[in-house]
Write a protein that holds these residues in place. Sequence first.
Motif, mmCIF file in Angstrom:
data_model
loop_
_atom_site.group_PDB
_atom_site.id
_atom_site.type_symbol
_atom_site.label_atom_id
_atom_site.label_comp_id
_atom_site.label_asym_id
_atom_site.label_seq_id
_atom_site.Cartn_x
_atom_site.Cartn_y
_atom_site.Cartn_z
ATOM 1 N N ALA A 1 -39.158 -23.679 42.204
ATOM 2 C CA ALA A 1 -37.901 -24.430 42.114
ATOM 3 C C ALA A 1 -38.208 -25.923 42.236
ATOM 4 C CB ALA A 1 -36.942 -23.980 43.218
ATOM 5 N N ASP A 2 -38.916 -26.478 41.237
ATOM 6 C CA ASP A 2 -39.387 -27.866 41.337
ATOM 7 C C ASP A 2 -38.236 -28.860 41.462
ATOM 8 O OD1 ASP A 2 -38.885 -29.004 38.357
ATOM 9 O OD2 ASP A 2 -39.615 -26.963 38.210
ATOM 10 N N GLY A 3 -37.059 -28.498 40.957
ATOM 11 C CA GLY A 3 -35.902 -29.383 41.070
ATOM 12 C C GLY A 3 -35.407 -29.551 42.498
ATOM 13 N N LEU A 4 -35.852 -28.674 43.407
ATOM 14 C CA LEU A 4 -35.453 -28.772 44.818
ATOM 15 C C LEU A 4 -36.540 -29.425 45.667
ATOM 16 C CD1 LEU A 4 -33.902 -25.216 45.376
ATOM 17 C CD2 LEU A 4 -32.880 -27.233 44.314
ATOM 18 N N GLY A 5 -37.589 -29.923 45.031
ATOM 19 C CA GLY A 5 -38.749 -30.437 45.760
ATOM 20 C C GLY A 5 -38.564 -31.808 46.365
ATOM 21 N N VAL A 6 -37.594 -31.957 47.238
ATOM 22 C CA VAL A 6 -37.349 -33.219 47.949
ATOM 23 C C VAL A 6 -37.801 -33.042 49.394
ATOM 24 C CG1 VAL A 6 -35.595 -34.873 48.684
ATOM 25 C CG2 VAL A 6 -35.395 -33.755 46.453
ATOM 26 N N ASN A 7 -38.728 -33.900 49.850
ATOM 27 C CA ASN A 7 -39.328 -33.667 51.172
ATOM 28 C C ASN A 7 -38.533 -34.258 52.329
ATOM 29 O OD1 ASN A 7 -39.899 -36.398 50.767
ATOM 30 N ND2 ASN A 7 -41.893 -36.263 51.765
ATOM 31 N N LEU A 8 -37.469 -35.025 52.022
ATOM 32 C CA LEU A 8 -36.650 -35.623 53.083
ATOM 33 C C LEU A 8 -35.198 -35.621 52.622
ATOM 34 C CD1 LEU A 8 -36.595 -37.146 55.835
ATOM 35 C CD2 LEU A 8 -36.824 -39.266 54.526
ATOM 36 N N ALA A 9 -34.322 -34.991 53.396
ATOM 37 C CA ALA A 9 -32.903 -34.923 53.036
ATOM 38 C C ALA A 9 -32.312 -36.319 52.907
ATOM 39 C CB ALA A 9 -32.142 -34.122 54.096
ATOM 40 N N PRO B 1 -43.578 -38.136 39.312
ATOM 41 C CA PRO B 1 -44.877 -37.750 39.874
ATOM 42 C C PRO B 1 -45.802 -37.250 38.773
ATOM 43 C CG PRO B 1 -43.055 -36.733 41.084
ATOM 44 C CD PRO B 1 -42.477 -37.328 39.855
ATOM 45 N N VAL B 2 -47.096 -37.348 39.008
ATOM 46 C CA VAL B 2 -48.083 -36.904 38.024
ATOM 47 C C VAL B 2 -47.897 -35.435 37.680
ATOM 48 C CG1 VAL B 2 -50.559 -36.575 37.602
ATOM 49 C CG2 VAL B 2 -49.751 -38.660 38.728
ATOM 50 N N ARG B 3 -47.456 -34.636 38.671
ATOM 51 C CA ARG B 3 -47.300 -33.195 38.459
ATOM 52 C C ARG B 3 -45.937 -32.802 37.889
ATOM 53 N NH1 ARG B 3 -49.805 -30.657 44.070
ATOM 54 N NH2 ARG B 3 -51.856 -31.667 43.981
ATOM 55 N N ALA B 4 -45.152 -33.758 37.470
ATOM 56 C CA ALA B 4 -43.830 -33.434 36.920
ATOM 57 C C ALA B 4 -43.978 -32.542 35.687
ATOM 58 C CB ALA B 4 -43.089 -34.717 36.548
ATOM 59 N N PRO B 5 -43.058 -31.589 35.495
ATOM 60 C CA PRO B 5 -43.146 -30.693 34.335
ATOM 61 C C PRO B 5 -43.180 -31.464 33.017
ATOM 62 C CG PRO B 5 -41.511 -29.902 35.901
ATOM 63 C CD PRO B 5 -41.925 -31.260 36.374
ATOM 64 N N ILE B 6 -44.065 -31.043 32.125
ATOM 65 C CA ILE B 6 -44.230 -31.713 30.836
ATOM 66 C C ILE B 6 -42.925 -31.713 30.046
ATOM 67 C CG2 ILE B 6 -45.424 -31.633 28.615
ATOM 68 C CD1 ILE B 6 -47.182 -32.547 30.900
ATOM 69 N N THR B 7 -42.182 -30.607 30.125
ATOM 70 C CA THR B 7 -40.911 -30.507 29.402
ATOM 71 C C THR B 7 -39.978 -31.649 29.772
ATOM 72 O OG1 THR B 7 -41.067 -28.096 29.343
ATOM 73 C CG2 THR B 7 -38.905 -29.037 28.978
ATOM 74 N N LYS B 8 -39.883 -31.932 31.069
ATOM 75 C CA LYS B 8 -38.949 -32.947 31.542
ATOM 76 C C LYS B 8 -39.463 -34.364 31.253
ATOM 77 C CE LYS B 8 -37.082 -29.777 34.968
ATOM 78 N NZ LYS B 8 -36.873 -29.435 36.377
ATOM 79 N N GLY C 1 -30.840 -53.858 33.813
ATOM 80 C CA GLY C 1 -31.390 -52.512 33.728
ATOM 81 C C GLY C 1 -31.434 -51.762 35.039
ATOM 82 N N VAL C 2 -31.844 -50.481 34.962
ATOM 83 C CA VAL C 2 -31.868 -49.595 36.119
ATOM 84 C C VAL C 2 -33.221 -48.897 36.204
ATOM 85 C CG1 VAL C 2 -29.377 -49.189 36.079
ATOM 86 C CG2 VAL C 2 -30.889 -47.688 34.774
ATOM 87 N N ILE C 3 -33.488 -48.342 37.375
ATOM 88 C CA ILE C 3 -34.738 -47.606 37.592
ATOM 89 C C ILE C 3 -34.484 -46.469 38.566
ATOM 90 C CG2 ILE C 3 -35.489 -49.072 39.527
ATOM 91 C CD1 ILE C 3 -38.382 -48.738 38.454
ATOM 92 N N SER C 4 -35.270 -45.416 38.459
ATOM 93 C CA SER C 4 -35.136 -44.305 39.392
ATOM 94 C C SER C 4 -36.431 -43.514 39.432
ATOM 95 C CB SER C 4 -33.983 -43.389 38.970
ATOM 96 O OG SER C 4 -33.707 -42.445 39.984
ATOM 97 N N ALA C 5 -36.575 -42.715 40.487
ATOM 98 C CA ALA C 5 -37.694 -41.773 40.596
ATOM 99 C C ALA C 5 -37.122 -40.377 40.439
ATOM 100 C CB ALA C 5 -38.381 -41.911 41.940
ATOM 101 N N SER C 6 -37.875 -39.494 39.781
ATOM 102 C CA SER C 6 -37.339 -38.168 39.504
ATOM 103 C C SER C 6 -38.446 -37.167 39.231
ATOM 104 C CB SER C 6 -36.407 -38.246 38.282
ATOM 105 O OG SER C 6 -36.025 -36.966 37.837
ATOM 106 N N THR C 7 -38.197 -35.905 39.615
ATOM 107 C CA THR C 7 -39.112 -34.827 39.220
ATOM 108 C C THR C 7 -38.766 -34.361 37.815
ATOM 109 O OG1 THR C 7 -37.634 -33.228 40.274
ATOM 110 C CG2 THR C 7 -39.542 -33.982 41.550
ATOM 111 N N GLY C 8 -37.670 -34.852 37.266
ATOM 112 C CA GLY C 8 -37.344 -34.501 35.888
ATOM 113 C C GLY C 8 -35.883 -34.540 35.514
ATOM 114 N N ASN C 9 -35.034 -33.743 36.177
ATOM 115 C CA ASN C 9 -33.652 -33.603 35.736
ATOM 116 C C ASN C 9 -32.838 -34.887 35.872
ATOM 117 O OD1 ASN C 9 -33.737 -30.950 34.832
ATOM 118 N ND2 ASN C 9 -33.384 -30.118 36.866
ATOM 119 N N HIS C 10 -32.969 -35.545 37.006
ATOM 120 C CA HIS C 10 -32.265 -36.818 37.175
ATOM 121 C C HIS C 10 -32.783 -37.834 36.161
ATOM 122 C CE1 HIS C 10 -30.314 -40.246 39.018
ATOM 123 N NE2 HIS C 10 -31.476 -40.816 39.263
ATOM 124 N N GLY C 11 -34.084 -37.809 35.936
ATOM 125 C CA GLY C 11 -34.698 -38.732 34.983
ATOM 126 C C GLY C 11 -34.198 -38.525 33.559
#
Length: 448
Positions: free
Chosen positions: A246-254, A117-124, A88-98
Motif C-alpha cells: 500500500a505505497d500510497g499509505l507510506g507516510v512515516n509521520l501523521a 522518492p527514488v523508489r516511487a512507482p514507475i507508473t506514477k 508556481g507550486v511544488i510538492s513531494a509525493s509517492t505518486g498520487n498527489h503528484g
Amino acid sequence: MANTQDVEYDEYCDPNNPRKIKYDDILAAYRRITGYVLKTPCTRAHMSDRLGMEIYLKQEFMQHTGCFKERGVRNTMLLLSEEQRKVGVISASTGNHGTSMSYHTTQMGIPCIVVMPVRAPITKLTKCQNFGAKTIQHGDNMAEAKHYAMALSKEKKLYYVNGYDHPNVIEGQGTIGIEIIEQVPDVDAVIVPVGGGSLLCGIAVAVKHLKPDTEVYGIQTEKAYSMVEALKRNERVKIVIDSTIADGLGVNLAGVNTFHNLKSGILDKMVIVKEDWVARAIMHVVEEERYVIEGAAAVTIAAVMAGLFPNLKGKKVVCVLSGGNIDTTILARSLERGMAAEGRLVKFKVTVSDRPGGMAELCSLLATIGVTVRDCIPERAWVKGDVFSVEMKVIVETRGWDHTKELIEQIKKKYKECFFHEMSERSDKGAGAKRGPCLAPNPVCMQK
C-alpha cells in the motif's frame, strides 16, 4: 542553506498552531470544485452477500488521474492568489498527489514541480511527467523527498502544498463525505484508508456533521501505521517504513492538522490489517467487482474480509476505494500472492522415476485431479538416493482449499517422497488483522 527546522517549517501545518477543519469550509470546497473533478459512483458491491453486509464502494479510482487526491489539489489551486499562480507550486509525493498536482496545474497554467522518492512507482512517475509537471527524484523515502521539496520552495518562492495535511487539501478530500451521505443516506459506517490522514479527516468531519450516528473507521497496514501510533500515544511519532504493498499509505509521520482533528473524537476506531490480506483484497475486487485498485485502496476491503468488523454484519457500509494507480508488476504479484494465500496456487516437490513415462505419469495424475500446471522443473543433480529418480518442483493452480486438499491426498497416496510448502487454511474471520485503539469517547461501536 537554512537548518532543517527552518526548511521544514510550513505555516499551514504548524505543530504549534494546528488548523481546525470545519464542515462549512468542506461544503464551500464541494461547491468550488464541482465541474472540475468527478462525482464518483458509490454502488453496491457484488461481494456484499458473501461478506454478510451491505457494502457500497466509493470509486475514487474513477477520477481522471485515478485517485481521490484531485479534490484537495483542485480546491487548493483555486484558492491561490494570481501572483502565486504565476510563480508556481511544488510538492513531494509517492505518486498520487503528484499526478493530481501535475494534471490540475497544467489545466490551470500553473508551473509545478513534483519531488518523488527514488523508489516511487514507475507508473506514477511517468504519469506526472505526461501530465506536464517537472519531476525530480530525490531521497529513499517521503521524508527525504519532502525535505528537498520544502528547501526548493523556500529558495524559489514556490508555494508548497502538503498532500496530506494542508487545510485546503483536507477540505477538498472531505467532499467525498458529502457525496457519500447523498448517495447512501442511511449508511451505518464508512471505512477509509489512512496515510497522512487528509482523506479520513475530511470525510470524518463531513460525515459526523451530516449524520453523527454514522461510524467512521480508519485503516492502515502493519508496515505503514503512523496515524495508529500517533493516536495511541497522543503525539505524532515517526515510524520507519520500508516497502509496502500500500505505497500510497507510506507516510512515516501523521499530519499536524489531521492528527489534531482526528483526536478530537470524530473517529470511532483505527485498524491495522496485514499485507497478505491486502493482496487478497486486490484479487477479489478484480475477480468479483471487475475493478483494478491499488494496495492503498484495497485496505478497506481487506479489513472487512479479515473479519475485523463483526459489529457491522447486516449493516450498510461504504468502503472508500481511494485509487487505482498500481504497477502491472505489483498487480501481477498481488494476484499470485492472493491466490497462494487462499490455497489456489500450490507449490510442492515430488520425487518420481526418471525412466521413460515417469514424468508423464505425474502429469497424467495432475490432469485427472483437474489442476492447472503453472510450472514444472526437474532437478536431478541434488537428488539423494536412487540415481534413476528425479525431483520435480511443481506449481499448480487449484479451485480452492477443498481442491488443494484433494491434490495433497492424491500426491501423497501415489508418491513416497513429496513435500508441500507450508500452507494453513485461513478463514475470513479475524486471522491476519488486529483492531487498533478505540478512539470514541463512548466506545459502543464494538459492543455486541
